[in-house]
Design a protein around this motif. Structure first.
Motif, short mmCIF file in Angstrom:
data_model
loop_
_atom_site.label_atom_id
_atom_site.label_comp_id
_atom_site.label_asym_id
_atom_site.label_seq_id
_atom_site.Cartn_x
_atom_site.Cartn_y
_atom_site.Cartn_z
N GLN A 156 -8.86 4.07 19.57
CA GLN A 156 -9.72 4.78 18.63
C GLN A 156 -9.40 4.43 17.17
O GLN A 156 -10.26 4.50 16.31
CB GLN A 156 -9.44 6.25 18.86
N LYS A 157 -8.13 4.06 16.92
CA LYS A 157 -7.73 3.78 15.54
C LYS A 157 -7.29 2.34 15.28
O LYS A 157 -7.02 1.97 14.14
CB LYS A 157 -6.58 4.71 15.13
N ARG A 209 -12.00 -0.96 15.20
CA ARG A 209 -11.65 -0.14 14.04
C ARG A 209 -10.19 -0.34 13.69
O ARG A 209 -9.37 -0.44 14.60
CB ARG A 209 -11.82 1.34 14.38
N ILE A 245 -7.92 1.83 11.54
CA ILE A 245 -7.71 2.98 10.66
C ILE A 245 -6.42 3.75 11.00
O ILE A 245 -6.40 4.98 10.92
CB ILE A 245 -8.95 3.92 10.68
N PRO A 246 -5.34 3.04 11.40
CA PRO A 246 -4.10 3.81 11.67
C PRO A 246 -3.50 4.34 10.37
O PRO A 246 -3.72 3.75 9.31
CB PRO A 246 -3.19 2.77 12.32
N GLU A 247 -2.73 5.42 10.46
CA GLU A 247 -2.09 5.96 9.25
C GLU A 247 -1.09 4.95 8.69
O GLU A 247 -0.93 4.83 7.49
CB GLU A 247 -1.36 7.28 9.55
N ASN A 248 -0.39 4.29 9.60
CA ASN A 248 0.54 3.26 9.15
C ASN A 248 0.23 1.97 9.90
O ASN A 248 0.47 1.86 11.10
CB ASN A 248 1.98 3.69 9.40
N SER A 249 -0.32 1.01 9.18
CA SER A 249 -0.81 -0.20 9.84
C SER A 249 0.27 -1.26 10.04
O SER A 249 0.08 -2.19 10.81
CB SER A 249 -1.96 -0.77 9.02
N ILE A 250 1.40 -1.12 9.33
CA ILE A 250 2.43 -2.17 9.37
C ILE A 250 2.87 -2.44 10.81
O ILE A 250 2.93 -3.59 11.25
CB ILE A 250 3.66 -1.79 8.51
N TYR A 259 -14.84 -0.31 10.91
CA TYR A 259 -14.21 0.42 9.80
C TYR A 259 -12.79 -0.10 9.64
O TYR A 259 -12.14 -0.43 10.62
CB TYR A 259 -14.09 1.92 10.11
N PHE A 260 -12.31 -0.15 8.40
CA PHE A 260 -10.87 -0.35 8.22
C PHE A 260 -10.42 0.37 6.96
O PHE A 260 -11.18 0.55 6.01
CB PHE A 260 -10.48 -1.84 8.21
N ASN A 261 -9.17 0.83 6.99
CA ASN A 261 -8.67 1.62 5.87
C ASN A 261 -7.88 0.73 4.90
O ASN A 261 -7.64 -0.45 5.17
CB ASN A 261 -7.82 2.79 6.38
N THR A 262 -7.47 1.31 3.78
CA THR A 262 -6.79 0.49 2.77
C THR A 262 -5.40 0.06 3.24
O THR A 262 -4.92 -0.99 2.81
CB THR A 262 -6.67 1.24 1.42
N SER A 263 -4.79 0.86 4.11
CA SER A 263 -3.49 0.47 4.65
C SER A 263 -3.64 -0.83 5.45
O SER A 263 -2.84 -1.76 5.34
CB SER A 263 -2.94 1.61 5.52
N SER A 294 -6.03 -3.00 5.01
CA SER A 294 -6.56 -4.08 4.19
C SER A 294 -5.45 -5.02 3.70
O SER A 294 -5.63 -6.22 3.63
CB SER A 294 -7.36 -3.54 3.01
N GLU A 314 -10.18 7.57 4.38
CA GLU A 314 -9.25 7.36 3.28
C GLU A 314 -8.72 8.70 2.73
O GLU A 314 -7.53 8.84 2.45
CB GLU A 314 -9.96 6.56 2.19
N GLN A 366 -6.30 10.26 5.13
CA GLN A 366 -5.00 9.59 5.12
C GLN A 366 -4.25 9.83 3.82
O GLN A 366 -3.02 9.86 3.82
CB GLN A 366 -5.19 8.12 5.47
N LEU A 424 -4.44 -5.07 -4.16
CA LEU A 424 -4.44 -5.60 -2.79
C LEU A 424 -3.58 -6.87 -2.71
O LEU A 424 -2.78 -7.04 -1.81
CB LEU A 424 -5.89 -5.92 -2.37
N LEU A 459 3.00 -2.90 0.68
CA LEU A 459 2.82 -1.60 1.34
C LEU A 459 4.14 -0.85 1.35
O LEU A 459 5.19 -1.45 1.52
CB LEU A 459 2.40 -1.80 2.80
N ARG A 475 5.82 3.72 4.71
CA ARG A 475 4.95 4.60 5.51
C ARG A 475 3.51 4.10 5.54
O ARG A 475 2.62 4.76 6.07
CB ARG A 475 5.04 6.04 5.02
N GLY A 476 3.28 2.96 4.95
CA GLY A 476 1.97 2.32 5.12
C GLY A 476 0.97 2.61 4.02
O GLY A 476 -0.17 2.19 4.09
#
Lengths: 126, 190
Positions: A10-11, A29, A31-36, A65-69, A71, B65, B68, B141, B146, B149-150
């Motif tokens: 889902q994320k 998608r 959109i994880p909270e922490n993408s690292i 969708y993708f979040n800034t983390s 990106s 966004e 988060q 960017l 990062l 915590r991302g």
């Protein structure tokens, strides 16, 4: 080199990086909270792949969708692809965006202006 | 505890969340699971609304966004407040302004020293043109790493850029150390 296959959630997107074909796909998608954590194996895979890439690498990024983390992590992937181009190999990034999704098109254009890899913007029509 | 301050914040939250025109009205402890549930509900509701794909996607993107940002920046209050506002307490709310526009509101507690820096950050974003925001986004960017915590320092800039409207905010005092930070984001097609 082993194909990297990750199921989508889902994320997080589905991933299929096939070194033998030179086809790298990311779909869904991101959109994880922490993408690292999610992107680490992708960056590591590309780190190895760039030493012995296929004659032509075709990348397909089809994100809804993708979040800034994410990106920043996506940019890290693209920087590895840039290294492959610098080593005189052919790479093309196909950036997909849904019809009317100007934000997603603009996101692709942002990357195109930062990364020295040929981009192809592909409009997906329902 | 300052009961008047709590009442003030509670009145604000209740008035907001009880507005009948909302499509999402959530208050609780923000977590990864809570974000997933809110996004599932939001997506279902947006699909039922008679709005363009563009507005639907923009609303979802900005929501991701903002949620988060809550997840990364919300702080738990001291023990004395935990029965009223447990954990990383936050609100997330979207209402329909008219058929082509939504107003998204988030609220969370922050430390007093953050009041000034947050105000300055938002005021700065509000002074920038779309082109400036685009260049700033691309610069960060490309140049900023990062955090562990991302978080990437891009969230609010992305929200400002996608919204295309001035962000509005307010800070409601809880006590001398803590404030309830409210951010409003207008979302339209253009």
């Amino acid at each position: 080199m082993e194909t990297l296959v990750i199921e989508g959630t889902q994320k997080t997107p589905s991933v299929n990086f096939d070194a033998s074909k030179g086809v790298l796909e990311i779909k869904g998608r991101s959109i994880p909270e922490n993408s690292i954590e999610f992107y680490r194996p992708l960056v590591e895979w590309l780190e190895k792949y760039k030493n012995n890439p296929a004659p032509k690498t075709e990348v397909h990024v089809q994100l809804e969708y993708f979040n800034t983390s994410s990106s920043k992590c996506i940019l890290d992937l693209f920087k590895k692809l840039e290294d492959i181009v610098k080593a005189q190999h052919e790479v093309v990034i196909n950036w997909y965006y849904e019809e009317d999704d100007e934000d997603m098109l603009e996101a692709g254009e942002d990357y195109e202006s930062i990364i020295k890899v040929p981009f192809k913007m592909v409009e997906v029509i329902d | 505890m300052n009961q008047t301050a709590i009442n003030n914040i509670e009145t604000f939250i209740r008035t907001k969340l009880e507005d009948k025109e909302h499509i999402i009205a959530w208050r609780g402890v923000i977590s990864s699971e809570a974000i997933s549930n809110i996004l599932i509900e939001l997506e279902e509701k947006l699909l039922k609304e008679k709005i363009s794909v563009k507005l639907r996607k923009k609303t979802y993107n900005i929501s991701v966004e903002c949620l988060q940002n809550l997840y990364h920046h919300c702080i738990p209050l001291p023990d004395a407040y935990q029965t009223i506002y447990p954990g990383k307490y936050a609100i997330f709310y979207i209402n329909l302004l008219n058929k082509d526009a939504y107003m998204l509101t988030t609220g969370n507690f922050i430390l007093q020293p953050k009041v000034k820096s947050m105000s300055q950050k938002i005021d700065k974003i509000n002074t920038l043109t779309q082109e400036d925001l685009k260049e700033m986004y691309k610069f960060i960017l490309n140049h900023q790493k990062l955090s562990a915590r991302g978080g990437g320092g891009l969230g609010l800039i992305d929200v400002g850029r996608k919204s295309g409207h001035k962000l509005t905010y307010e800070f409601l005092e809880l006590d001398k150390d803590y404030y309830f930070y409210v951010l409003n984001v207008k979302i339209t097609e253009e």
